[in-house]
Design a protein around this motif. Structure first.
Motif, mmCIF file in Angstrom:
data_model
loop_
_atom_site.group_PDB
_atom_site.id
_atom_site.type_symbol
_atom_site.label_atom_id
_atom_site.label_comp_id
_atom_site.label_asym_id
_atom_site.label_seq_id
_atom_site.Cartn_x
_atom_site.Cartn_y
_atom_site.Cartn_z
ATOM 1 N N VAL A 66 15.770 -5.638 -14.154
ATOM 2 C CA VAL A 66 16.211 -6.056 -12.816
ATOM 3 C C VAL A 66 15.830 -7.513 -12.562
ATOM 4 N N ALA A 67 14.625 -7.876 -12.974
ATOM 5 C CA ALA A 67 14.156 -9.275 -12.892
ATOM 6 C C ALA A 67 14.321 -9.871 -11.500
ATOM 7 N N GLY A 68 14.028 -9.064 -10.492
ATOM 8 C CA GLY A 68 14.048 -9.565 -9.132
ATOM 9 C C GLY A 68 15.416 -9.649 -8.487
ATOM 10 N N ARG A 69 16.470 -9.234 -9.201
ATOM 11 C CA ARG A 69 17.830 -9.343 -8.653
ATOM 12 C C ARG A 69 18.178 -8.210 -7.705
ATOM 13 N N ALA A 70 17.369 -7.171 -7.691
ATOM 14 C CA ALA A 70 17.590 -6.029 -6.807
ATOM 15 C C ALA A 70 16.237 -5.381 -6.544
ATOM 16 N N LYS A 71 16.218 -4.431 -5.645
ATOM 17 C CA LYS A 71 14.990 -3.710 -5.346
ATOM 18 C C LYS A 71 14.850 -2.504 -6.279
ATOM 19 N N VAL A 72 13.611 -2.128 -6.566
ATOM 20 C CA VAL A 72 13.337 -0.972 -7.430
ATOM 21 C C VAL A 72 12.354 -0.048 -6.729
ATOM 22 N N ILE A 73 12.747 1.211 -6.608
ATOM 23 C CA ILE A 73 11.865 2.281 -6.155
ATOM 24 C C ILE A 73 11.705 3.246 -7.319
ATOM 25 N N VAL A 74 10.499 3.769 -7.516
ATOM 26 C CA VAL A 74 10.269 4.720 -8.606
ATOM 27 C C VAL A 74 9.587 5.958 -8.048
ATOM 28 N N ASN A 75 9.946 7.112 -8.577
ATOM 29 C CA ASN A 75 9.357 8.370 -8.131
ATOM 30 C C ASN A 75 8.081 8.675 -8.906
ATOM 31 N N ALA A 76 6.989 8.884 -8.167
ATOM 32 C CA ALA A 76 5.697 9.210 -8.788
ATOM 33 C C ALA A 76 5.303 10.666 -8.573
ATOM 34 N N GLY A 77 6.106 11.408 -7.833
ATOM 35 C CA GLY A 77 5.699 12.747 -7.414
ATOM 36 C C GLY A 77 5.509 13.744 -8.538
ATOM 37 N N MET A 78 4.364 14.437 -8.505
ATOM 38 C CA MET A 78 4.044 15.513 -9.442
ATOM 39 C C MET A 78 3.409 16.658 -8.651
ATOM 40 N N PRO A 79 3.269 17.848 -9.260
ATOM 41 C CA PRO A 79 2.687 18.964 -8.515
ATOM 42 C C PRO A 79 1.273 18.695 -8.008
ATOM 43 N N ALA A 80 0.472 17.976 -8.792
ATOM 44 C CA ALA A 80 -0.910 17.716 -8.402
ATOM 45 C C ALA A 80 -1.063 16.313 -7.820
ATOM 46 N N THR A 81 -1.834 16.205 -6.767
ATOM 47 C CA THR A 81 -2.117 14.905 -6.161
ATOM 48 C C THR A 81 -2.764 13.976 -7.177
ATOM 49 N N PHE A 82 -3.635 14.518 -8.032
ATOM 50 C CA PHE A 82 -4.374 13.724 -9.014
ATOM 51 C C PHE A 82 -3.439 12.924 -9.912
ATOM 52 N N GLU A 83 -2.449 13.593 -10.524
ATOM 53 C CA GLU A 83 -1.545 12.876 -11.421
ATOM 54 C C GLU A 83 -0.603 11.976 -10.639
ATOM 55 N N THR A 84 -0.204 12.394 -9.459
ATOM 56 C CA THR A 84 0.659 11.553 -8.634
ATOM 57 C C THR A 84 -0.024 10.221 -8.343
ATOM 58 N N VAL A 85 -1.310 10.263 -8.024
ATOM 59 C CA VAL A 85 -2.074 9.035 -7.777
ATOM 60 C C VAL A 85 -2.142 8.189 -9.040
ATOM 61 N N GLN A 86 -2.378 8.830 -10.192
ATOM 62 C CA GLN A 86 -2.432 8.083 -11.449
ATOM 63 C C GLN A 86 -1.131 7.317 -11.697
ATOM 64 N N LEU A 87 -0.001 8.006 -11.522
ATOM 65 C CA LEU A 87 1.295 7.365 -11.725
ATOM 66 C C LEU A 87 1.525 6.257 -10.700
ATOM 67 N N ALA A 88 1.209 6.549 -9.451
ATOM 68 C CA ALA A 88 1.423 5.567 -8.392
ATOM 69 C C ALA A 88 0.644 4.285 -8.659
#
Length: 293
Positions: A66-88
């Motif tokens: 993308v190199a700044g030409r557009a916005k990027v959102i990524v999904n971090a959601g997982m069943p456990a809060t612990f892994e979700t935080v790690q990904l985030a």
């Protein structure tokens, strides 16, 4: 306010089911050229089939392309809060515009549990966090009152509604009106224009993988005040959605329709449905109807 369209980008795979990063980058370029922003590792990106490390590497490739030409959102959601935080935290490090957090799946959650889950993730990163509601897939639903409570968190910027019910979307839009700065992004492809007309900040659409210019056309026309053109483009989008989704599971149909236009997209990882020639022929007929083949 300029409204934005995000495409829930497909993840491309090789025949051995490894990620085809170059083909995925090509899809990023295609969407950016059309005028759309990117959401990666979402439902249409086969996120449940990706490993922890693959999600990080995928995001690095998407952000780099993308190199700044557009916005990027990524999904971090997982069943456990612990892994979700790690990904985030990893996505925070890479540098994205937003981190979506799908409701936990498999684990049944009470509303207070969802408040703790989302708040913990939002506390752990600097990047704005977006709630992601898709109860048909996760069996957990963010009640509008819960969204209103979370809207008061300083790092929760909004919600992506993929529930499909206009009534729920309207309730989230009311939360947005009562909480300035809390953005609503619609997921249902047939409600893109309706949501914009009722205060949504934009949409995050899987169908845009197959019809990038039509999706961009809805947003461009709306942003310029040409409602007649926006209605025309929405009618095409809705009709294509109706025809395609009648054949099966929506994300699988979207990816297959894209594969039939570009073989480099590949299939999904098993146990996703295997390609079916009879079904492919029906999809080809739909693509021809909309001048996509």
């Amino acid at each position: 306010m300029t409204r934005n369209a995000f495409v829930a980008l497909v993840t491309c795979f090789n025949e051995d089911e490894t990620i085809n990063f170059e083909a995925t980058r090509a899809q990023v370029r295609r969407q950016v050229a059309a005028g759309n922003n990117i959401m990666c590792a979402g439902t249409n990106g086969d996120f449940t089939a990706l490993t922890h490390e693959e999600k990080i590497r995928l995001t690095e490739h998407v952000v780099d392309e993308v190199a700044g030409r557009a916005k990027v959102i990524v999904n971090a959601g997982m069943p456990a809060t612990f892994e979700t935080v790690q990904l985030a935290k990893e996505f925070d490090r890479i540098g994205v515009d937003g981190i979506a957090v799908i409701t936990p799946f498999f684990i049944a959650c009470m509303q207070d549990g969802l408040v703790r889950h989302f708040s913990t993730v939002a506390d752990a990163v600097k990047t704005p966090v977006y709630l992601y509601d898709i109860p048909a897939r996760t069996q957990n639903h963010i009640e509008p009152a819960t969204a209103a409570k979370l809207a008061g968190h300083g790092n929760i910027a909004g919600i992506k509604d993929s529930g499909g019910a206009q009534e729920t979307l309207a309730a989230y839009l009311q939360v947005s009106k009562e909480n300035p700065g809390f953005e609503v992004y619609s997921g249902p492809d047939h409600l893109v224009l309706w949501s914009l007309q009722n205060g949504a900040a934009g949409c995050i659409s899987g169908l845009g993988n197959a019809l990038p210019h039509v999706l961009a056309g809805i947003l461009a026309a709306f942003n310029s005040g040409d409602i007649a053109e926006a209605e025309r483009q929405q009618a095409i989008y809705t009709a294509f959605r109706t025809d395609l989704y009648a054949l099966g599971f929506a994300p699988a149909m979207v990816k297959r329709s894209l594969y039939l236009q570009d073989k480099s997209v590949g299939a999904s990882r098993q146990p996703a449905l295997l390609p079916d020639e009879a079904q492919d022929e029906k999809i080809r007929e739909i693509l021809k109807k909309y001048d996509l083949l």
